[in-house]
Design a protein around this motif. Structure first.
Motif, PDB file in Angstrom:
ATOM      1  N   TRP A   1      14.506 -38.666  14.501  1.00 59.81           N
ATOM      2  CA  TRP A   1      15.794 -38.564  15.180  1.00 59.81           C
ATOM      3  C   TRP A   1      16.862 -38.736  14.109  1.00 59.81           C
ATOM      4  O   TRP A   1      16.855 -39.703  13.361  1.00 59.81           O
TER       5      TRP A   1
ATOM      6  N   ARG B   1      21.120 -38.400  12.875  1.00 60.89           N
ATOM      7  CA  ARG B   1      22.552 -38.203  13.087  1.00 60.89           C
ATOM      8  C   ARG B   1      23.173 -38.079  11.701  1.00 60.89           C
ATOM      9  O   ARG B   1      23.240 -39.057  10.956  1.00 60.89           O
TER      10      ARG B   1
ATOM     11  N   ASP C   1      23.797 -34.590  15.868  1.00 57.19           N
ATOM     12  CA  ASP C   1      22.616 -35.245  16.449  1.00 57.19           C
ATOM     13  C   ASP C   1      21.525 -34.197  16.611  1.00 57.19           C
ATOM     14  O   ASP C   1      21.743 -33.170  17.268  1.00 57.19           O
TER      15      ASP C   1
ATOM     16  N   LYS D   1      20.215 -32.184  19.703  1.00 52.86           N
ATOM     17  CA  LYS D   1      20.113 -33.213  20.744  1.00 52.86           C
ATOM     18  C   LYS D   1      21.450 -33.916  20.868  1.00 52.86           C
ATOM     19  O   LYS D   1      22.313 -33.786  20.003  1.00 52.86           O
ATOM     20  N   GLU D   2      21.592 -34.701  21.913  1.00 52.19           N
ATOM     21  CA  GLU D   2      22.742 -35.596  22.053  1.00 52.19           C
ATOM     22  C   GLU D   2      22.211 -36.992  22.268  1.00 52.19           C
ATOM     23  O   GLU D   2      21.354 -37.209  23.129  1.00 52.19           O
ATOM     24  N   TYR D   3      22.687 -37.938  21.469  1.00 53.80           N
ATOM     25  CA  TYR D   3      22.244 -39.327  21.551  1.00 53.80           C
ATOM     26  C   TYR D   3      23.407 -40.220  21.970  1.00 53.80           C
ATOM     27  O   TYR D   3      24.576 -39.867  21.764  1.00 53.80           O
TER      28      TYR D   3
ATOM     29  N   VAL E   1      20.396 -45.836  21.060  1.00 53.89           N
ATOM     30  CA  VAL E   1      19.524 -44.730  20.677  1.00 53.89           C
ATOM     31  C   VAL E   1      18.077 -45.238  20.636  1.00 53.89           C
ATOM     32  O   VAL E   1      17.174 -44.606  21.180  1.00 53.89           O
TER      33      VAL E   1
ATOM     34  N   VAL F   1      16.247 -43.835  23.813  1.00 56.63           N
ATOM     35  CA  VAL F   1      15.645 -42.573  23.366  1.00 56.63           C
ATOM     36  C   VAL F   1      14.320 -42.816  22.647  1.00 56.63           C
ATOM     37  O   VAL F   1      13.277 -42.303  23.043  1.00 56.63           O
TER      38      VAL F   1
END
Length: 146
Positions: free
Chosen positions: A88, A90, A99, A115-117, A124, A128
């Motif tokens: 993952w 950012r 993201d 994606k959007e976190y 996160v 997630v």
């Protein structure tokens, strides 16, 4: 915002806070803050009993966080010498939105999807990453028992 990766400053305070939270989790074996082989990271080793040792010899999460808001969270399974991983992220990218998620099994650049976190790294991880890890643990056992 500083987008030059060589100039990013680790967010050590946030990583320490995350280490404190994760050390209380029942699925976590150990939490290493800034180990000598990864001095800008938090490394979270997962309990062996959550994985069939015939398939997986080790599983861990490495978290890197920076004061500019960037982060990388990598989940790694060692399949007796071969690594299976995802990540993952950012950070600014020419190919993806800020993201994004690098899908398993190699977490390569071309394996990423946008994606959007949540804005906060702790969310996160809790909203997630942890649910994804729980699901993965079940998938590993399903594959083993198949």
């Amino acid at each position: 915002m500083d987008t030059d990766r060589t100039k990013r400053t680790p967010n050590r305070a946030l990583l320490r806070e995350l280490a404190s939270v994760l050390s209380a989790e029942t699925w976590v074996a150990t939490v290493s803050v800034f180990p000598s082989n990864r001095p800008d990271s938090l490394v979270v080793s997962l309990l062996d009993e959550y994985y069939p040792d015939a398939n997986i010899s080790e599983a861990y999460i490495e978290v890197q966080s920076y004061t500019n808001g960037d982060f990388h969270i990598t989940y790694i399974e060692s399949h007796h010498g071969e690594q299976w991983m995802c990540r993952w992220d950012r950070h600014d990218s020419d190919d993806y939105i800020r993201d994004h998620f690098h899908e398993p099994p190699t977490a390569g650049h071309d394996d990423a999807v946008n994606k959007e976190y949540p804005g906060d790294l702790l969310r996160v991880v809790s909203d997630v990453v942890a649910p994804w890890v729980y699901k993965r643990m079940g998938e590993v056992w399903d594959e083993y028992n198949a």
